[in-house]
Write a protein that holds these residues in place. Structure first.
Motif, PDB file in Angstrom:
ATOM      1  N   MET A   1      50.413  38.180  36.355  1.00 21.04           N
ATOM      2  CA  MET A   1      51.037  37.820  37.632  1.00 21.04           C
ATOM      3  C   MET A   1      49.956  37.520  38.668  1.00 21.04           C
ATOM      4  SD  MET A   1      53.733  39.967  40.008  1.00 21.04           S
ATOM      5  CE  MET A   1      55.082  39.700  38.872  1.00 21.04           C
ATOM      6  N   THR A   2      50.173  36.459  39.444  1.00 14.30           N
ATOM      7  CA  THR A   2      49.259  36.096  40.524  1.00 14.30           C
ATOM      8  C   THR A   2      49.731  36.731  41.823  1.00 14.30           C
ATOM      9  OG1 THR A   2      48.881  33.952  39.463  1.00 14.30           O
ATOM     10  CG2 THR A   2      48.160  34.194  41.744  1.00 14.30           C
ATOM     11  N   GLU A   3      48.847  37.428  42.521  1.00 13.81           N
ATOM     12  CA  GLU A   3      49.215  38.017  43.814  1.00 13.81           C
ATOM     13  C   GLU A   3      49.361  36.899  44.843  1.00 13.81           C
ATOM     14  OE1 GLU A   3      47.487  41.059  47.248  1.00 13.81           O
ATOM     15  OE2 GLU A   3      46.341  40.724  45.399  1.00 13.81           O
ATOM     16  N   PRO A   4      50.562  36.742  45.443  1.00 12.65           N
ATOM     17  CA  PRO A   4      50.792  35.645  46.401  1.00 12.65           C
ATOM     18  C   PRO A   4      50.361  36.045  47.808  1.00 12.65           C
ATOM     19  CG  PRO A   4      52.859  36.780  45.955  1.00 12.65           C
ATOM     20  CD  PRO A   4      51.802  37.482  45.139  1.00 12.65           C
ATOM     21  N   LEU A   5      49.115  35.795  48.154  1.00 15.10           N
ATOM     22  CA  LEU A   5      48.590  36.198  49.460  1.00 15.10           C
ATOM     23  C   LEU A   5      49.336  35.520  50.604  1.00 15.10           C
ATOM     24  CD1 LEU A   5      44.755  36.035  48.671  1.00 15.10           C
ATOM     25  CD2 LEU A   5      46.212  38.072  48.726  1.00 15.10           C
ATOM     26  N   PHE A   6      49.909  34.327  50.361  1.00 18.10           N
ATOM     27  CA  PHE A   6      50.587  33.578  51.416  1.00 18.10           C
ATOM     28  C   PHE A   6      51.850  34.268  51.905  1.00 18.10           C
ATOM     29  CE2 PHE A   6      51.672  31.905  47.223  1.00 18.10           C
ATOM     30  CZ  PHE A   6      53.052  32.082  47.193  1.00 18.10           C
ATOM     31  N   ALA A  15      40.109  32.330  50.659  1.00 21.09           N
ATOM     32  CA  ALA A  15      40.074  33.642  50.004  1.00 21.09           C
ATOM     33  C   ALA A  15      39.313  33.525  48.696  1.00 21.09           C
ATOM     34  CB  ALA A  15      41.483  34.156  49.735  1.00 21.09           C
ATOM     35  N   ALA A  16      38.589  34.579  48.364  1.00 24.06           N
ATOM     36  CA  ALA A  16      37.935  34.657  47.068  1.00 24.06           C
ATOM     37  C   ALA A  16      38.940  35.153  46.034  1.00 24.06           C
ATOM     38  CB  ALA A  16      36.735  35.600  47.130  1.00 24.06           C
ATOM     39  N   ALA A  17      38.761  34.747  44.795  1.00 21.29           N
ATOM     40  CA  ALA A  17      39.638  35.169  43.714  1.00 21.29           C
ATOM     41  C   ALA A  17      38.891  35.054  42.401  1.00 21.29           C
ATOM     42  CB  ALA A  17      40.916  34.337  43.689  1.00 21.29           C
ATOM     43  N   ARG A  18      39.515  35.571  41.348  1.00 17.76           N
ATOM     44  CA  ARG A  18      38.917  35.529  40.010  1.00 17.76           C
ATOM     45  C   ARG A  18      39.802  34.683  39.100  1.00 17.76           C
ATOM     46  NH1 ARG A  18      40.174  38.876  35.994  1.00 17.76           N
ATOM     47  NH2 ARG A  18      41.148  40.297  37.495  1.00 17.76           N
ATOM     48  N   VAL A  19      39.182  33.835  38.293  1.00 18.87           N
ATOM     49  CA  VAL A  19      39.920  33.015  37.333  1.00 18.87           C
ATOM     50  C   VAL A  19      40.352  33.901  36.161  1.00 18.87           C
ATOM     51  CG1 VAL A  19      39.840  31.020  35.797  1.00 18.87           C
ATOM     52  CG2 VAL A  19      38.610  30.961  37.977  1.00 18.87           C
ATOM     53  N   VAL A  20      41.651  33.929  35.895  1.00 14.20           N
ATOM     54  CA  VAL A  20      42.147  34.760  34.795  1.00 14.20           C
ATOM     55  C   VAL A  20      42.585  33.938  33.590  1.00 14.20           C
ATOM     56  CG1 VAL A  20      42.806  36.658  36.312  1.00 14.20           C
ATOM     57  CG2 VAL A  20      44.475  34.879  35.784  1.00 14.20           C
ATOM     58  N   GLY A  26      45.542  21.922  31.808  1.00 18.57           N
ATOM     59  CA  GLY A  26      44.360  21.812  32.658  1.00 18.57           C
ATOM     60  C   GLY A  26      44.508  22.451  34.021  1.00 18.57           C
ATOM     61  N   GLY A  27      45.452  23.375  34.167  1.00 16.74           N
ATOM     62  CA  GLY A  27      45.620  24.106  35.408  1.00 16.74           C
ATOM     63  C   GLY A  27      44.790  25.382  35.428  1.00 16.74           C
ATOM     64  N   VAL A  28      44.645  25.959  36.615  1.00 19.15           N
ATOM     65  CA  VAL A  28      43.857  27.174  36.810  1.00 19.15           C
ATOM     66  C   VAL A  28      44.765  28.278  37.335  1.00 19.15           C
ATOM     67  CG1 VAL A  28      41.882  28.208  38.002  1.00 19.15           C
ATOM     68  CG2 VAL A  28      41.823  25.788  37.360  1.00 19.15           C
ATOM     69  N   ILE A  29      44.665  29.456  36.739  1.00 21.85           N
ATOM     70  CA  ILE A  29      45.426  30.622  37.189  1.00 21.85           C
ATOM     71  C   ILE A  29      44.445  31.654  37.718  1.00 21.85           C
ATOM     72  CG2 ILE A  29      47.019  32.468  36.531  1.00 21.85           C
ATOM     73  CD1 ILE A  29      48.054  30.644  34.312  1.00 21.85           C
ATOM     74  N   LEU A  30      44.687  32.096  38.948  1.00 15.32           N
ATOM     75  CA  LEU A  30      43.836  33.084  39.594  1.00 15.32           C
ATOM     76  C   LEU A  30      44.563  34.429  39.671  1.00 15.32           C
ATOM     77  CD1 LEU A  30      42.567  30.928  42.603  1.00 15.32           C
ATOM     78  CD2 LEU A  30      41.528  31.155  40.336  1.00 15.32           C
ATOM     79  N   ASN A  31      43.788  35.496  39.908  1.00 15.68           N
ATOM     80  CA  ASN A  31      44.425  36.805  40.060  1.00 15.68           C
ATOM     81  C   ASN A  31      45.166  36.925  41.390  1.00 15.68           C
ATOM     82  OD1 ASN A  31      41.932  36.878  41.502  1.00 15.68           O
ATOM     83  ND2 ASN A  31      41.953  39.120  41.468  1.00 15.68           N
ATOM     84  N   ARG A  32      44.765  36.107  42.379  1.00 16.73           N
ATOM     85  CA  ARG A  32      45.458  36.074  43.665  1.00 16.73           C
ATOM     86  C   ARG A  32      45.216  34.703  44.289  1.00 16.73           C
ATOM     87  NH1 ARG A  32      42.392  39.398  48.295  1.00 16.73           N
ATOM     88  NH2 ARG A  32      40.414  38.299  48.284  1.00 16.73           N
ATOM     89  N   GLU A  66      55.760  34.254  33.781  1.00 18.26           N
ATOM     90  CA  GLU A  66      55.523  35.670  34.093  1.00 18.26           C
ATOM     91  C   GLU A  66      54.850  35.891  35.438  1.00 18.26           C
ATOM     92  OE1 GLU A  66      53.384  37.236  30.775  1.00 18.26           O
ATOM     93  OE2 GLU A  66      55.085  37.040  29.401  1.00 18.26           O
ATOM     94  N   GLY A  67      55.295  35.149  36.442  1.00 17.08           N
ATOM     95  CA  GLY A  67      54.798  35.369  37.797  1.00 17.08           C
ATOM     96  C   GLY A  67      53.471  34.722  38.110  1.00 17.08           C
ATOM     97  N   ALA A  68      52.955  33.897  37.212  1.00 22.85           N
ATOM     98  CA  ALA A  68      51.681  33.222  37.473  1.00 22.85           C
ATOM     99  C   ALA A  68      51.893  32.038  38.403  1.00 22.85           C
ATOM    100  CB  ALA A  68      51.058  32.740  36.172  1.00 22.85           C
ATOM    101  N   ILE A  69      50.881  31.732  39.203  1.00 19.75           N
ATOM    102  CA  ILE A  69      50.843  30.511  40.016  1.00 19.75           C
ATOM    103  C   ILE A  69      49.727  29.641  39.466  1.00 19.75           C
ATOM    104  CG2 ILE A  69      50.352  29.560  42.298  1.00 19.75           C
ATOM    105  CD1 ILE A  69      51.702  32.023  43.496  1.00 19.75           C
ATOM    106  N   VAL A  70      50.086  28.418  39.101  1.00 19.91           N
ATOM    107  CA  VAL A  70      49.142  27.503  38.468  1.00 19.91           C
ATOM    108  C   VAL A  70      48.658  26.493  39.498  1.00 19.91           C
ATOM    109  CG1 VAL A  70      48.792  25.817  36.635  1.00 19.91           C
ATOM    110  CG2 VAL A  70      50.351  27.760  36.270  1.00 19.91           C
ATOM    111  N   LEU A  71      47.331  26.424  39.683  1.00 19.58           N
ATOM    112  CA  LEU A  71      46.727  25.437  40.569  1.00 19.58           C
ATOM    113  C   LEU A  71      46.417  24.184  39.749  1.00 19.58           C
ATOM    114  CD1 LEU A  71      44.300  27.708  42.640  1.00 19.58           C
ATOM    115  CD2 LEU A  71      46.767  27.360  42.877  1.00 19.58           C
TER     116      LEU A  71
END
Length: 238
Positions: A1-6, A15-20, A26-32, A66-71
């Protein structure tokens, strides 16, 4: 799950984040993330990701499994590696336009108190479709009522209720085409005004301004007949 800071701070632009993870597309999923994921008529956010050795423009954000946000990158390119720390930067002017228009559309549902059958948020204009068999009253009168709510500079706030509480108050849901997401046990509500000056309360997962005065002057651009029971009202930032 990606934490939705917005959800907690829609005014945060970096914001800084980590690639999970990466997606097969070809999308990117971050922890937040500060990027709003497309939904409820509001587009996904755009901006950039920077990391040691690279940068990619982000065209939009969408909901994943599962709650992920894909960039979603603007074009195919090398992605930041899994585990890397990235710096997210938002296209703020576009996001702020979405916030102003989204809050304005909530106000439009106040001055036209009919069931909403659809809607869309843009950076400088938006629209709602209403279950409206007969033409509305004079457009200038509606526009005046809409701008009167804007100039009252009402506070906009968020609160949460349980799914059971929503079931007990079904009139909170104004949209016929989109129902609030369920499964977490909680429903997010957006309130405009407070106390006796509360003018609107409805489920919403979008981003909004802090006060209605931040919207600025609005124009009802057009009212279109979109079917026997359906009329589309488009508003624009003046």
């Amino acid at each position: 799950m990606t934490e939705p800071l917005f959800l907690d701070d829609p005014y945060r632009t970096s914001a800084a984040a980590r690639v999970v993870a990466h997606t097969e597309e070809g999308g990117v999923i971050l922890n937040r993330t500060i990027f709003y994921a497309r939904g409820g008529g509001q587009p996904g956010d755009s901006g950039t990701l920077d990391w040691d050795g690279g940068r990619i423009p982000i065209a939009t954000a969408v909901k994943g499994a599962e709650g992920a946000i894909v960039l979603v990158p603007a074009e195919p390119s090398a992605l930041p590696p899994v585990g890397a720390t990235v710096d997210q930067r938002l296209d703020w002017d576009r996001r702020h336009g979405h916030m102003r228009i989204h809050t304005a559309l909530h106000l439009l549902s106040v001055v036209i108190p009919l069931a909403v059958t659809g809607g869309a948020v843009g950076a400088d204009k938006g629209r709602l479709d209403f279950n409206m068999p007969d033409p509305p009253e004079d457009k200038q009168i509606l526009e005046g009522r809409l701008n009167a709510l804007v100039t009252r500079d009402l506070p906009v706030s968020v609160e949460w209720i349980t799914e059971a509480e929503l079931d007990a108050n079904p009139t909170l849901v104004k949209t016929l085409s989109v129902q609030p997401p369920r499964g977490s046990g909680r429903i997010r509500l957006v309130r405009i005004g407070e106390g006796r000056d509360s003018v609107d309360l409805q489920p919403c997962g979008g981003t909004h301004v802090k006060r209605t005065g931040e919207i600025g002057k609005l124009v009802i651009a057009k009212i279109e007949n979109k079917g026997k029971q359906n009329r589309r009202v488009t508003i624009e930032l003046a």
